[in-house]
Design a protein around this motif. Structure first.
Motif, PDB file in Angstrom:
ATOM      1  N   LEU A 171      20.338 -10.127 -44.895  1.00 39.27           N
ATOM      2  CA  LEU A 171      20.062  -8.950 -45.735  1.00 39.27           C
ATOM      3  C   LEU A 171      21.390  -8.334 -46.163  1.00 39.27           C
ATOM      4  CD1 LEU A 171      17.213  -7.327 -43.652  1.00 39.27           C
ATOM      5  CD2 LEU A 171      16.995  -8.457 -45.881  1.00 39.27           C
ATOM      6  N   PRO A 172      21.426  -7.642 -47.302  1.00 40.03           N
ATOM      7  CA  PRO A 172      22.710  -7.054 -47.746  1.00 40.03           C
ATOM      8  C   PRO A 172      23.291  -6.076 -46.706  1.00 40.03           C
ATOM      9  CG  PRO A 172      21.043  -6.871 -49.449  1.00 40.03           C
ATOM     10  CD  PRO A 172      20.339  -7.379 -48.236  1.00 40.03           C
ATOM     11  N   LEU A 173      24.560  -6.224 -46.452  1.00 40.08           N
ATOM     12  CA  LEU A 173      25.265  -5.301 -45.541  1.00 40.08           C
ATOM     13  C   LEU A 173      26.580  -4.929 -46.212  1.00 40.08           C
ATOM     14  CD1 LEU A 173      24.956  -6.715 -41.908  1.00 40.08           C
ATOM     15  CD2 LEU A 173      23.937  -4.660 -42.841  1.00 40.08           C
ATOM     16  N   TRP A 174      26.787  -3.612 -46.385  1.00 40.86           N
ATOM     17  CA  TRP A 174      27.959  -3.176 -47.159  1.00 40.86           C
ATOM     18  C   TRP A 174      29.070  -2.688 -46.241  1.00 40.86           C
ATOM     19  CZ3 TRP A 174      27.758  -3.838 -52.435  1.00 40.86           C
ATOM     20  CH2 TRP A 174      26.493  -4.127 -52.955  1.00 40.86           C
TER      21      TRP A 174
ATOM     22  N   ILE B  80      27.946 -26.224 -37.322  1.00 46.17           N
ATOM     23  CA  ILE B  80      28.657 -24.945 -37.389  1.00 46.17           C
ATOM     24  C   ILE B  80      27.660 -23.965 -38.010  1.00 46.17           C
ATOM     25  CG2 ILE B  80      30.590 -23.689 -38.457  1.00 46.17           C
ATOM     26  CD1 ILE B  80      30.803 -27.423 -38.060  1.00 46.17           C
ATOM     27  N   GLU B  81      27.513 -22.801 -37.365  1.00 44.05           N
ATOM     28  CA  GLU B  81      26.531 -21.846 -37.885  1.00 44.05           C
ATOM     29  C   GLU B  81      27.207 -20.498 -38.143  1.00 44.05           C
ATOM     30  OE1 GLU B  81      22.024 -21.450 -36.775  1.00 44.05           O
ATOM     31  OE2 GLU B  81      23.235 -20.165 -35.480  1.00 44.05           O
ATOM     32  N   VAL B  82      26.952 -19.981 -39.367  1.00 42.78           N
ATOM     33  CA  VAL B  82      27.533 -18.675 -39.723  1.00 42.78           C
ATOM     34  C   VAL B  82      26.383 -17.690 -39.877  1.00 42.78           C
ATOM     35  CG1 VAL B  82      29.008 -17.432 -41.349  1.00 42.78           C
ATOM     36  CG2 VAL B  82      29.370 -19.875 -40.966  1.00 42.78           C
ATOM     37  N   THR B  83      26.397 -16.598 -39.096  1.00 39.94           N
ATOM     38  CA  THR B  83      25.291 -15.625 -39.190  1.00 39.94           C
ATOM     39  C   THR B  83      25.858 -14.223 -39.410  1.00 39.94           C
ATOM     40  OG1 THR B  83      25.341 -15.338 -36.816  1.00 39.94           O
ATOM     41  CG2 THR B  83      23.732 -16.900 -37.646  1.00 39.94           C
ATOM     42  N   LEU B  84      24.989 -13.365 -39.949  1.00 37.27           N
ATOM     43  CA  LEU B  84      25.397 -11.981 -40.196  1.00 37.27           C
ATOM     44  C   LEU B  84      24.273 -11.062 -39.740  1.00 37.27           C
ATOM     45  CD1 LEU B  84      27.454 -10.046 -41.574  1.00 37.27           C
ATOM     46  CD2 LEU B  84      26.116 -10.285 -43.651  1.00 37.27           C
ATOM     47  N   GLY B  85      24.614 -10.031 -39.019  1.00 36.32           N
ATOM     48  CA  GLY B  85      23.602  -9.075 -38.553  1.00 36.32           C
ATOM     49  C   GLY B  85      24.205  -7.685 -38.487  1.00 36.32           C
ATOM     50  N   GLN B  86      23.461  -6.805 -37.845  1.00 37.60           N
ATOM     51  CA  GLN B  86      23.905  -5.411 -37.787  1.00 37.60           C
ATOM     52  C   GLN B  86      23.670  -4.880 -36.379  1.00 37.60           C
ATOM     53  OE1 GLN B  86      21.798  -3.031 -40.603  1.00 37.60           O
ATOM     54  NE2 GLN B  86      22.767  -1.135 -39.976  1.00 37.60           N
ATOM     55  N   GLN B  87      24.627  -4.123 -35.874  1.00 38.94           N
ATOM     56  CA  GLN B  87      24.471  -3.544 -34.528  1.00 38.94           C
ATOM     57  C   GLN B  87      25.306  -2.272 -34.419  1.00 38.94           C
ATOM     58  OE1 GLN B  87      25.775  -6.074 -31.310  1.00 38.94           O
ATOM     59  NE2 GLN B  87      24.450  -5.063 -29.847  1.00 38.94           N
ATOM     60  N   ASP B  88      24.695  -1.204 -33.976  1.00 38.79           N
ATOM     61  CA  ASP B  88      25.382   0.088 -33.740  1.00 38.79           C
ATOM     62  C   ASP B  88      26.293   0.510 -34.894  1.00 38.79           C
ATOM     63  OD1 ASP B  88      24.208  -0.070 -31.231  1.00 38.79           O
ATOM     64  OD2 ASP B  88      25.968  -1.043 -30.349  1.00 38.79           O
ATOM     65  N   GLY B  89      25.777   0.482 -36.107  1.00 32.26           N
ATOM     66  CA  GLY B  89      26.571   0.950 -37.252  1.00 32.26           C
ATOM     67  C   GLY B  89      27.662  -0.019 -37.682  1.00 32.26           C
ATOM     68  N   SER B  90      27.610  -1.255 -37.181  1.00 38.46           N
ATOM     69  CA  SER B  90      28.622  -2.241 -37.581  1.00 38.46           C
ATOM     70  C   SER B  90      27.947  -3.519 -38.055  1.00 38.46           C
ATOM     71  CB  SER B  90      29.523  -2.607 -36.404  1.00 38.46           C
ATOM     72  OG  SER B  90      30.309  -1.530 -36.039  1.00 38.46           O
ATOM     73  N   ALA B  91      28.621  -4.186 -38.985  1.00 36.94           N
ATOM     74  CA  ALA B  91      28.157  -5.516 -39.375  1.00 36.94           C
ATOM     75  C   ALA B  91      28.712  -6.490 -38.348  1.00 36.94           C
ATOM     76  CB  ALA B  91      28.704  -5.851 -40.750  1.00 36.94           C
TER      77      ALA B  91
END
Ligand code: ADP
Length: 473
Positions: free
Chosen positions: A352-355, A384-395
């Protein structure tokens, strides 16, 4: 084993309490001795004054008799007068004028008798009950008339009062000393804590100062005291370090800058020569490998220049809001191709978009360098796996591979410039890839963490603070 406090605060309190204990013991001991001496002196003086009065009365036979009894009664009290007084003749026998048989006899030592015969008084301490330690202070006083001893007056007083006064003084001291010591130890601890509190502030501030950012300073809480001077000295040292680091950085940047132009010219010339040369195998091969080396040098110089600009806050572009999910998708095709060539598979998981607030091209380099390393160092057939998520106000960006992993002793160095785990390994670069990654993460106020075990693959986890409006939406 002797227990030693580990903190300066504890040691100061211990020293202070130890010193106070010694002072109290010295003070208490001296007081007891002086008190004892003073009381005994008083007692001796009283004995002398009684003896002199009696002697005077004895010398005036007219006043002797009931008078002396009265004065003794008033001076010593009825009981004491009876028990602790006696009048003897010059030979030490009880004077019949004042010696009713009911009186208990006071002892007369040979020495006291001899002294009395010579007209000298004798003061003695006579034990009366060896078991309880009770004793008398006894004065043997000669009554001298016309140059010879006519009578001997003996006056005594019990030392019980003196001993009782000394004991109760000692008891008070022993009872009060622990209270005073506990109170002052607590007070000392509190004062030491207050006095040393600025040290904690200095330590905390010094801990936050890193080699990459030497612009911070330790606080100067009170300029004129020792800690203020310590802070000032630390700050001077930091300023000198900052200047030296700056000079080294500028040297790197200047060197890279100076190398850039001749390398570009060299590259252009080789390319022109390659195009214009008739196809002669040997020269073409040499020039092609020269061009490869020039390209390698060029990318090293570019990376060094980029790092110097990031560290010196001298980037030409301005930061903007960047969608990290989009950066990942932009990098995906090139990474898949690179992985395919190496016989590996690189998956960029759609997110999902994360700015974040930052530089798109640099964030692209960040993702690319991490994934490229995974592809380079994982033997073919790996993933090789590249993932993006969100935790405690950080990407949270994670790049994970199932390659050979990184040895613990190498993990401390992989972010250093020009560090290469195994330079002979095929595909290994100049050792600037992860140094650049770290510089980019720091520029974006993020953090990078590696978890890896030899043989168990590697996982790089990057956290970057989300752009404010994006995190609140
Ligand atoms: P290089 O140009 O050598 O790739 P880097 O700074 O990118 O330099 O990496 C430094 C060293 O860290 C590499 O030489 C390699 O030994 C090790 N390394 C980096 N990434 C990985 C990985 N995913 N798996 C195993 N080793 C790695």
């Amino acid at each position: 084993m002797i227990w030693r406090p580990t903190t300066l605060r504890g040691r100061v309190t211990l020293w202070y309490t130890g010193l106070l204990t010694a002072m109290l013991a010295l003070f208490g001991g001296t007081s007891v001795v002086l008190l004892d001496q003073g009381l005994r002196k008083n007692l001796d003086a009283s004995l002398y004054s009684v003896a002199r009065t009696v002697a005077q009365s004895v010398r005036r036979p007219s006043s002797f008799g009931p008078d002396i009894e009265d004065s003794l009664q008033s001076m010593l009290g009825p009981e004491l007068a009876e028990r602790f007084f006696q009048l003897l003749d010059p030979f030490g026998r009880l004077d019949p004028r004042l010696a009713p048989p009911r009186r208990s006899r006071l002892p007369l030592s040979v020495e006291a008798l001899r002294n009395a015969a010579r007209g000298q008084a004798t003061l003695e301490t006579v034990p009366i009950d060896p078991r309880s330690g009770k004793a008398l202070r006894l004065l043997t006083f000669p009554v001298v008339a016309n140059g010879s001893t006519v009578n001997i007056v003996q006056v005594a007083m019990s030392l019980e009062n003196v001993n009782a006064a000394r004991s109760s003084f000692l008891l008070i001291l022993l009872l009060l000393a622990p209270v005073a010591l506990t109170g002052s130890a607590l007070g000392g601890w509190f004062l030491a804590r207050r006095a040393l509190a600025p040290v904690d502030a200095i330590v905390e501030a010094a801990r936050r100062i890193e080699a990459e950012d030497l612009s911070k300073r330790v606080p100067i809480l009170a300029a004129e005291d020792e800690l203020g001077r310590l802070s000032a000295v630390l700050n001077d040292m930091l300023a000198r370090l900052e200047r030296s680091f700056g000079a080294v950085r500028r040297f790197g940047a200047d060197a890279a800058h100076e190398l850039r132009t001749p390398l570009t010219i060299l590259k252009g010339e080789i390319e022109v020569a390659l195009r214009s040369l008739p196809a002669r195998d040997e020269i073409q091969q040499t020039l092609t490998s020269c061009l490869e080396e020039v390209n390698r040098l060029n990318s090293v110089v570019e990376d060094l220049l980029l790092m110097a600009r990031m560290e010196g806050n001298a980037l030409s572009a301005r930061p903007s809001r960047v969608n990290l999910a989009e950066v990942l998708q932009d990098a995906a095709p090139a990474l898949s191709e690179l992985a395919a060539r190496a016989g590996n598979r690189c998956t960029v998981v759609p997110a999902l978009p994360l700015w974040v607030e930052g530089y798109e091209s640099l964030l692209f380099r960040l993702v690319f360098n991490l994934a490229e390393n995974g592809i380079k160092y994982t033997p073919s057939g790996g993933t090789i796996e590249v993932t993006l998520g969100q935790q405690d106000g950080s990407a949270v960006l994670q790049v994970e591979d199932n390659g050979p992993g990184i040895a613990p002793e190498a993990q401390e160095h992989i972010f250093d410039r020009f560090y290469r785990g195994d330079p002979s390994r095929e595909g290994s670069g100049a050792g600037l890839g992860l140094a650049l990654v770290r510089a980019i993460v720091q520029l974006h106020q993020g953090q990078i963490h590696l978890s890896s075990e030899p043989g168990g693959g590697s996982r790089f986890r990057v956290t970057l603070p989300l752009a404010r409006s994006a995190s609140s939406s």
